[in-house]
Write a protein that holds these residues in place. Structure first.
Motif, PDB file in Angstrom:
ATOM      1  N   GLY A  58     105.272 105.310 -43.054  1.00  0.00           N
ATOM      2  CA  GLY A  58     105.765 106.559 -42.882  1.00  0.00           C
ATOM      3  C   GLY A  58     105.232 107.766 -43.525  1.00  0.00           C
ATOM      4  O   GLY A  58     103.802 107.952 -43.331  1.00  0.00           O
ATOM      5  N   SER A 104     103.081 104.144 -52.164  1.00  0.00           N
ATOM      6  CA  SER A 104     104.478 103.682 -51.858  1.00  0.00           C
ATOM      7  C   SER A 104     105.305 104.742 -52.946  1.00  0.00           C
ATOM      8  O   SER A 104     105.345 104.501 -54.237  1.00  0.00           O
ATOM      9  CB  SER A 104     104.830 102.249 -52.177  1.00  0.00           C
ATOM     10  OG  SER A 104     106.236 102.086 -51.913  1.00  0.00           O
ATOM     11  N   SER A 106     108.677 104.060 -53.437  1.00  0.00           N
ATOM     12  CA  SER A 106     109.685 103.267 -53.893  1.00  0.00           C
ATOM     13  C   SER A 106     108.947 101.923 -54.680  1.00  0.00           C
ATOM     14  O   SER A 106     109.519 101.444 -55.692  1.00  0.00           O
ATOM     15  CB  SER A 106     110.634 102.553 -52.845  1.00  0.00           C
ATOM     16  OG  SER A 106     109.806 101.854 -51.967  1.00  0.00           O
ATOM     17  N   GLY A 107     107.974 101.558 -54.171  1.00  0.00           N
ATOM     18  CA  GLY A 107     107.192 100.463 -54.634  1.00  0.00           C
ATOM     19  C   GLY A 107     107.759  99.220 -54.548  1.00  0.00           C
ATOM     20  O   GLY A 107     107.290  98.191 -54.776  1.00  0.00           O
ATOM     21  N   VAL A 155     116.902 110.391 -48.665  1.00  0.00           N
ATOM     22  CA  VAL A 155     116.062 109.369 -47.921  1.00  0.00           C
ATOM     23  C   VAL A 155     114.807 109.828 -47.318  1.00  0.00           C
ATOM     24  O   VAL A 155     113.877 109.475 -47.507  1.00  0.00           O
ATOM     25  CB  VAL A 155     117.056 108.816 -46.742  1.00  0.00           C
ATOM     26  CG1 VAL A 155     116.236 108.220 -45.633  1.00  0.00           C
ATOM     27  CG2 VAL A 155     118.103 107.874 -47.166  1.00  0.00           C
ATOM     28  N   GLN A 164     101.962 112.248 -53.999  1.00  0.00           N
ATOM     29  CA  GLN A 164     101.195 111.153 -53.497  1.00  0.00           C
ATOM     30  C   GLN A 164      99.909 111.884 -53.057  1.00  0.00           C
ATOM     31  O   GLN A 164      98.656 111.497 -53.345  1.00  0.00           O
ATOM     32  CB  GLN A 164     101.796 110.425 -52.212  1.00  0.00           C
ATOM     33  CG  GLN A 164     102.947 109.595 -52.559  1.00  0.00           C
ATOM     34  CD  GLN A 164     103.835 109.150 -51.374  1.00  0.00           C
ATOM     35  OE1 GLN A 164     103.504 109.795 -50.300  1.00  0.00           O
ATOM     36  NE2 GLN A 164     104.601 108.045 -51.695  1.00  0.00           N
ATOM     37  N   VAL A 366     112.652 100.011 -47.568  1.00  0.00           N
ATOM     38  CA  VAL A 366     112.744  99.132 -46.759  1.00  0.00           C
ATOM     39  C   VAL A 366     112.002  98.040 -47.124  1.00  0.00           C
ATOM     40  O   VAL A 366     110.812  97.873 -47.166  1.00  0.00           O
ATOM     41  CB  VAL A 366     111.775  99.879 -45.251  1.00  0.00           C
ATOM     42  CG1 VAL A 366     112.194  98.851 -44.143  1.00  0.00           C
ATOM     43  CG2 VAL A 366     112.323 101.235 -45.090  1.00  0.00           C
TER      44      VAL A 366
HETATM   45  C1  F6R Z   1     110.032 109.502 -44.465  1.00  0.00           C
HETATM   46  C2  F6R Z   1     110.430 108.296 -45.587  1.00  0.00           C
HETATM   47  C3  F6R Z   1     109.900 106.932 -45.101  1.00  0.00           C
HETATM   48  C4  F6R Z   1     108.928 106.425 -46.373  1.00  0.00           C
HETATM   49  C5  F6R Z   1     108.377 105.025 -45.927  1.00  0.00           C
HETATM   50  C6  F6R Z   1     107.555 104.382 -46.900  1.00  0.00           C
HETATM   51  O1  F6R Z   1     110.652 110.559 -45.037  1.00  0.00           O
HETATM   52  O2  F6R Z   1     110.911 108.366 -46.348  1.00  0.00           O
HETATM   53  O3  F6R Z   1     108.749 107.125 -43.918  1.00  0.00           O
HETATM   54  O4  F6R Z   1     108.075 107.118 -46.589  1.00  0.00           O
HETATM   55  O5  F6R Z   1     109.293 104.111 -45.705  1.00  0.00           O
HETATM   56  O6  F6R Z   1     108.454 104.247 -48.274  1.00  0.00           O
HETATM   57  P1  F6R Z   1     107.844 104.159 -49.758  1.00  0.00           P
HETATM   58  O7  F6R Z   1     106.880 105.098 -50.215  1.00  0.00           O
HETATM   59  O8  F6R Z   1     108.886 103.966 -50.389  1.00  0.00           O
HETATM   60  O9  F6R Z   1     106.860 102.854 -49.584  1.00  0.00           O
END
Ligand code: F6R
Length: 369
Positions: A58, A104, A106-107, A155, A164, A366
């Motif tokens: 994403g 990432s 969230s990690g 979100v 990042q 996710v």
């Molecule tokens: C878009 C969004 C998602 C995250 C993706 C990766 O606004 O929030 O596309 O960027 O799910 O998430 P992380 O960075 O937590 O691995």
């Protein structure tokens, strides 16, 4: 807890100047060179690296796409970018001299975690760029560079994305510094430019009212297209992703050079087309091509929304709406051009009556593949 804002997303957009500055904190020495002591991969190992692969999902994937330009520019190393979810389902060529960078917020993103596990199994070194202390991805990586965005609640990712990007520039410059591929004055100049970005983002934020007005006027459109080139291409993709997830509109980002290979057929009378314009000073050729693209879509009826730096007068005659951003070097431009697109998507979502912080069908992190 929203600090007076209607939505966490608005608060987090407004926090970006601070988040960007914090991500530089403690990482620059008195001589303007980088000290990333926390990156616990020995300099001797970094000097042996012969390839860099950057993965994420994403929005983090869009940061990875920008990283490719920075890594190639400052290190001269081949660099690939790959969606984490695709990475381990082909046969990526990795070995002990490959540096994999996993991005990432969230990690905890399962696709990214599986990609880094796969990379480590092949002997590659993994550096995480992550916003969440002690989360799974940094724990399973060889090293981590934390982004200092602070907790991101909405979100849709905003401040995490900007940090990042900063982290990607820092890693690319640090690799260049350690390997000797970036000259000392190049590192110092780039670090100095990065230090000025916080103020530049603040300037952009102070001029967003016309963007909000424009967003409201487009609330009943079905399609918005985004065009960019070079590092503006991932910015176009990010603008489209924000609009999809928040406004539930058909939004697509394209590399502007692809326009005549298909996408221009989508342009109808009144179709909003957002164009991210590279700086003319550094990218004369690309700039000219993008200006032509603006004319081409406009000739077919598009309503053009042009994001261009201060002083770029060439775009003026073809811009139905002009959004100015402060001058930055090309590589760093995503830090300023992304901001209006975030504001645009947030305002469109609000105008369409959508829940800004909790878009339908989406989760903040996710943790399934
Ligand atoms: C878009 C969004 C998602 C995250 C993706 C990766 O606004 O929030 O596309 O960027 O799910 O998430 P992380 O960075 O937590 O691995």
């Amino acid at each position: 807890e929203k600090g007076g804002y209607d939505h966490f997303m608005l608060k987090e957009i407004a926090e970006q100047p601070r988040a960007v500055a914090d991500t530089l904190l403690g990482r620059v020495d008195a001589n303007g060179m980088l000290t990333l002591d926390e990156v616990r991969i020995a300099a001797s190992v970094l000097r042996e690296v012969d390839k860099v692969v950057v993965v994420g999902c994403g929005t983090a994937f869009h940061a990875a796409m920008v990283a490719k330009y920075a890594v190639e520019h400052w290190t001269g190393l081949p660099c690939e970018t790959e969606l984490a979810s695709e990475f381990r389902y082909r046969d990526p060529i990795l070995d002990g001299r490959t540096l994999v960078i996993a991005i990432s917020q969230s990690g905890e993103t399962m696709d990214t975690l599986m990609a880094l596990r796969h990379a480590r199994e092949q002997g590659a070194k993994v550096l995480a760029i992550c916003n969440t202390n002690g989360s799974t991805i940094p724990r399973e990586s060889d090293a981590v560079l934390y982004t200092h965005a602070g907790p991101e609640v909405a979100v849709a990712s905003t401040k995490a994305f900007l940090t990042q990007l900063v982290a990607c520039y820092l890693v690319a410059l640090y690799l260049g510094q350690v390997r000797g591929s970036a000259r000392g004055d190049e590192v110092r100049d780039a670090v100095g430019e990065l230090a000025g970005i916080s103020g530049a983002v603040q300037e952009v934020l102070a001029t967003m009212e016309p963007v909000r007005e424009l967003a409201r006027s487009l609330a009943d459109r079905n399609t918005v297209l985004f065009l960019g080139r070079h590092v503006g291409y991932p910015v176009a993709l990010e603008g489209a992703l924000k609009l999809k997830e928040l406004a539930y509109m058909h939004a697509e980002g394209f590399a502007a050079g692809e326009l005549k290979h298909g996408p221009i057929a989508l342009v109808e009378d009144g179709t909003p087309v957002v164009v991210v314009v590279p700086p003319a000073r550094e990218q004369a050729v690309l700039h000219g091509k993008v200006v032509s693209n603006i004319q081409e879509v406009r000739a077919r009826g598009a309503r053009t929304v042009v994001i261009a730096e201060e002083g770029d007068e060439e775009v003026v005659p073809y811009a139905d709406h002009l959004v100015r951003v402060p001058r930055t070097p090309t590589l760093l431009q995503p830090l300023v051009t992304t901001v209006p697109l975030q504001v645009f998507a947030c305002e469109l979502a609000t105008a369409r009556g959508n829940e800004v912080d909790q878009p339908r069908n989406l989760a903040k992190s996710v943790t399934v593949e």
